[in-house]
Scaffold this motif. Structure first.
Motif, short mmCIF file in Angstrom:
data_model
loop_
_atom_site.label_atom_id
_atom_site.label_comp_id
_atom_site.label_asym_id
_atom_site.label_seq_id
_atom_site.Cartn_x
_atom_site.Cartn_y
_atom_site.Cartn_z
N HIS A 198 -4.96 -6.98 3.64
CA HIS A 198 -3.81 -7.74 4.13
C HIS A 198 -2.50 -7.30 3.48
N GLY A 199 -2.52 -6.15 2.81
CA GLY A 199 -1.31 -5.70 2.13
C GLY A 199 -1.22 -4.20 2.09
N VAL A 200 -0.56 -3.69 1.04
CA VAL A 200 -0.35 -2.26 0.87
C VAL A 200 -1.14 -1.79 -0.35
N LEU A 201 -1.98 -0.80 -0.17
CA LEU A 201 -2.71 -0.17 -1.25
C LEU A 201 -1.98 1.12 -1.63
N PHE A 202 -1.58 1.22 -2.88
CA PHE A 202 -0.87 2.40 -3.36
C PHE A 202 -1.89 3.41 -3.89
N GLN A 203 -1.94 4.57 -3.24
CA GLN A 203 -2.93 5.59 -3.57
C GLN A 203 -2.62 6.32 -4.87
N ARG A 204 -1.34 6.40 -5.25
CA ARG A 204 -0.98 7.24 -6.39
C ARG A 204 -0.10 6.48 -7.38
N ALA A 205 -0.69 5.43 -7.94
CA ALA A 205 0.00 4.64 -8.97
C ALA A 205 -0.48 5.10 -10.35
N TYR A 206 0.47 5.21 -11.28
CA TYR A 206 0.15 5.74 -12.61
C TYR A 206 0.68 4.82 -13.70
N ALA A 207 -0.12 4.69 -14.75
CA ALA A 207 0.24 3.90 -15.92
C ALA A 207 0.00 4.75 -17.15
N ASN A 208 0.22 4.18 -18.32
CA ASN A 208 -0.12 4.87 -19.56
C ASN A 208 -1.62 4.74 -19.82
N THR A 221 15.79 1.34 -16.91
CA THR A 221 16.18 2.73 -16.78
C THR A 221 15.22 3.55 -15.93
N ASP A 222 13.94 3.28 -16.03
CA ASP A 222 12.92 4.13 -15.42
C ASP A 222 12.18 3.43 -14.29
N SER A 223 12.79 2.40 -13.70
CA SER A 223 12.11 1.59 -12.69
C SER A 223 12.74 1.77 -11.33
N ILE A 224 11.90 2.01 -10.32
CA ILE A 224 12.34 2.14 -8.93
C ILE A 224 11.60 1.08 -8.11
N SER A 225 12.33 0.24 -7.42
CA SER A 225 11.70 -0.85 -6.67
C SER A 225 10.77 -0.31 -5.58
N LEU A 226 9.61 -0.93 -5.47
CA LEU A 226 8.64 -0.58 -4.43
C LEU A 226 8.86 -1.37 -3.15
N ARG A 227 9.84 -2.22 -3.13
CA ARG A 227 10.05 -3.08 -1.97
C ARG A 227 10.19 -2.31 -0.66
N PRO A 228 10.89 -1.16 -0.63
CA PRO A 228 10.96 -0.43 0.65
C PRO A 228 9.60 -0.05 1.20
N TYR A 229 8.63 0.27 0.33
CA TYR A 229 7.29 0.64 0.79
C TYR A 229 6.54 -0.55 1.38
N LEU A 230 6.88 -1.76 0.94
CA LEU A 230 6.17 -2.93 1.44
C LEU A 230 6.46 -3.15 2.91
N GLU A 231 7.63 -2.76 3.35
CA GLU A 231 8.00 -2.87 4.76
C GLU A 231 7.67 -1.60 5.53
N ASN A 232 7.71 -0.46 4.85
CA ASN A 232 7.43 0.83 5.49
C ASN A 232 6.63 1.70 4.54
N PRO A 233 5.32 1.54 4.50
CA PRO A 233 4.49 2.29 3.54
C PRO A 233 4.51 3.80 3.76
N ALA A 234 4.96 4.24 4.94
CA ALA A 234 4.97 5.68 5.23
C ALA A 234 6.23 6.38 4.71
N LEU A 235 7.12 5.65 4.06
CA LEU A 235 8.33 6.27 3.53
C LEU A 235 7.99 7.42 2.58
N PRO A 236 8.78 8.49 2.60
CA PRO A 236 8.59 9.54 1.59
C PRO A 236 8.77 8.97 0.19
N SER A 237 8.15 9.59 -0.78
CA SER A 237 8.21 9.10 -2.15
C SER A 237 9.64 9.03 -2.66
#
Length: 564
Positions: free
Chosen positions: A61-71, A340-356
């Motif tokens: 029922h949502g968006v699955l992020f295939q390439r999420a990275y953490a420490n 400083t190093d954060s980019i909002s994921l909100r655009p992907y929630l509406e359009n998951p096909a957006l380029p990175s």
């Protein structure tokens, strides 16, 4: 090495998939501990991942992020979520030892709950793992801005008796024994906090200890596995049972929420790092899991579901754990300009096909916590196909390099640098990723420490070119007027670390008898001495008498100068 004294010369959701983002949403952030993509059914990363029907339903029922990275370990990832900043900026590079560490996430960091505070209430239930006993201790979650903390302050350590059914529980600075199964207890507390929020907008940080060790048999009603006696050979199946127990309790959490509240809640599920070595099973390579910069250590599940989120979608864009800071702030409609190093994921929630929106993902691990010198250090950057890992031979000196083509070699067994020359596309990627990892030599850099006094945390800055005979100036601003002050200075090769805002074990130079002016400022001019070797780091911190500070003291941020 000969000591240099030149420094003395100066100083399950049925939510509408098409609902628009037009109002402030609640945010439910769920963090699993030591959980890689190999243990979530929706990722289908291994033949037998285990049973995670409720988490899989979030993906459906949502968006699955295939390439999420953490420490690759837990405390650094939690610091990135809380600040939106990479580990080298916060000084949290390794899992914290609550008893032994004297450094913790600095109070000068701008935290997510502080950013949310003007518009949204926030609390945390479950594991914290960002504080040191001798610094912020049990109050640290509150000191960084959360209204309440209910849960363990660190890991559940079976060695000292604290395990999933017998652990020390912190409730807003007061610790007491708890015997309710930990995963269940966390959901109980999450539901009580949601009720306490009432009609106010909220963000709830739900940090499970599961499936982190100690490995065990969960209550039988929470999982469907037939478990053998717990031995090293059966750890993987016990971990699957622990994960299913967590999944079951996540289902209870969602099912128990008021439907109207749930309908206005964005649910974010993430793992803090990859699966632990004892819990890994084929085809995962045991030596390339938690604690390493290989995919098994840093590639984590990330699923977002809720109002306005596209249903049943997959997103291939690169994501860093830092990105949840800006994402949650935007979902809560809170201004944010410190991540400083954060980019909002909100655009992907509406359009998951957006380029990175990212050119690269980044991860690192170092020890000890703080700002170096480090006993060990490793860093990595990767793009949509290639990955570069730098292993440091010294704190600031890159040693061996590893370069992988994740498209053709996802198990990272073929280091392309050992078989030159690189193909043109690989060479271009190597150059781009190397540029990310090459650290820019800043003459002056803040190390983000400090202790607040009457007027907040004083700011220490430095100016000058660090050339022999050139003027240099240390300046303190924002301190209490007419405050007696002391400047402490230390050289890097003496292994001076700032821990908890204090230079230890002792500075090389103490400049006492100073005082701020009527504006709370202090200026110390000097000339840079001759004979200073290149690549020399020097650390500075100003301490001031201030009755409003801890123990009657305020401290500036730590400042580092680095000769070119």
């Amino acid at each position: 090495m000969r000591q240099i004294r030149w420094i003395a010369l100066f100083v399950s959701l049925l939510l509408s998939p098409v609902a628009a983002f037009g109002q402030r949403h609640n945010v439910l952030l769920i963090i699993a501990d030591d959980l890689g993509v190999d243990r979530i059914g929706a990722y289908a990363a291994v033949p037998d991942p285990g049973h995670t029907p409720r988490i899989d339903a979030l993906a459906a029922h949502g968006v699955l992020f295939q390439r999420a990275y953490a420490n690759p370990v837990c405390s650094p990832t939690r610091a990135t979520l809380l600040t939106g900043r990479f580990a080298y900026r916060t000084g949290i590079g390794l899992a914290m030892n609550y008893i032994l560490d004297t450094y913790e996430l600095a109070g000068s960091e701008v935290s997510l709950p502080q950013v949310l505070a003007p518009v949204t209430r926030s609390s945390i239930v479950g594991k914290w793992h960002l504080s040191a006993q001798t610094v912020g201790g049990l109050l640290h979650p509150l000191l960084v801005g959360f209204e309440h903390h209910l849960g363990s302050i660190t890991i559940l350590d079976g060695f000292i008796g604290n395990a999933y059914t017998m652990f020390s529980k912190n409730i807003d600075g007061i610790e007491s024994p708890a015997t309710t199964y930990n995963t269940t207890d966390i959901v109980n507390d999450a539901l009580s906090q949601i009720t306490a929020f009432g009609n106010d907008p909220w963000c709830l940080w739900v940090a499970f200890n599961a499936p982190h060790a100690p490995y065990h048999k969960p209550p039988a009603n929470l999982h469907t596995f037939t478990l053998p006696p717990l031995t090293n050979a059966t750890t993987a199946i016990h971990t699957k049972a622990m994960i299913e127990a967590m999944d079951t309790e996540i289902g209870r959490l969602l099912d128990s929420m008021d439907p109207a509240v749930l309908a206005n809640t964005v649910v974010i599920f993430i793992g803090d790092n990859g699966t632990d070595k004892p819990a890994a099973s084929p085809p995962i390579i045991p030596d390339k899991v938690k604690g390493t910069l290989y995919e098994g250590g840093i590639h984590v599940p990330l699923i977002i579901s809720g109002p306005g989120v596209t249903s049943g979608a997959s997103c291939a864009a690169l994501v860093n754990s830092t990105d949840l800071f800006a994402t949650i702030a935007e979902l809560s409609e809170a201004p944010h300009d410190t991540a400083t190093d954060s980019i909002s994921l909100r655009p992907y929630l509406e359009n998951p096909a957006l380029p990175s929106l990212r050119n690269f993902a980044y991860a690192e691990i170092f020890q000890p916590n703080g700002f170096g010198p480090y006993a060990s250090r490793r860093r990595t950057a990767l793009n949509d196909r290639f990955k570069l890992i730098w292993n440091y031979s010294l704190s600031d000196t890159p040693g061996t390099q590893e370069f992988y083509d994740l498209q053709t070699n996802p198990t990272e067994t073929v280091n392309l640098l050992l078989s030159p020359p690189l193909a043109p596309d690989a060479q271009a990627a190597y150059a781009a990723l190397r540029a990310v990892l090459v650290e820019q030599k800043l003459l002056w850099s803040s190390q983000t420490h400090g202790l607040a006094g009457t007027t907040g945390i004083p700011t220490l800055t430095g100016t000058g070119t660090l050339i022999a005979g050139a003027p240099v100036t240390l300046s303190v601003e924002g301190a209490r007027p007419f405050a007696p002050a002391t400047m402490v200075v230390g050289l890097s090769y003496i292994i001076k670390n700032f821990k908890g805002g204090v230079m230890v074990p002792a500075p090389d130079l103490v400049l006492s008898g100073l005082m701020t002016d009527e504006f709370g400022s202090l200026v110390l001019p000097a000339n840079w001495p001759a004979g200073v070797p290149s690549d020399t780091n020097t650390y500075y911190q100003c301490w001031l008498l201030d009755p409003a500070g801890p123990a009657g003291l305020a401290a500036s941020n730590a400042l580092r100068s680095s000769t070119p």
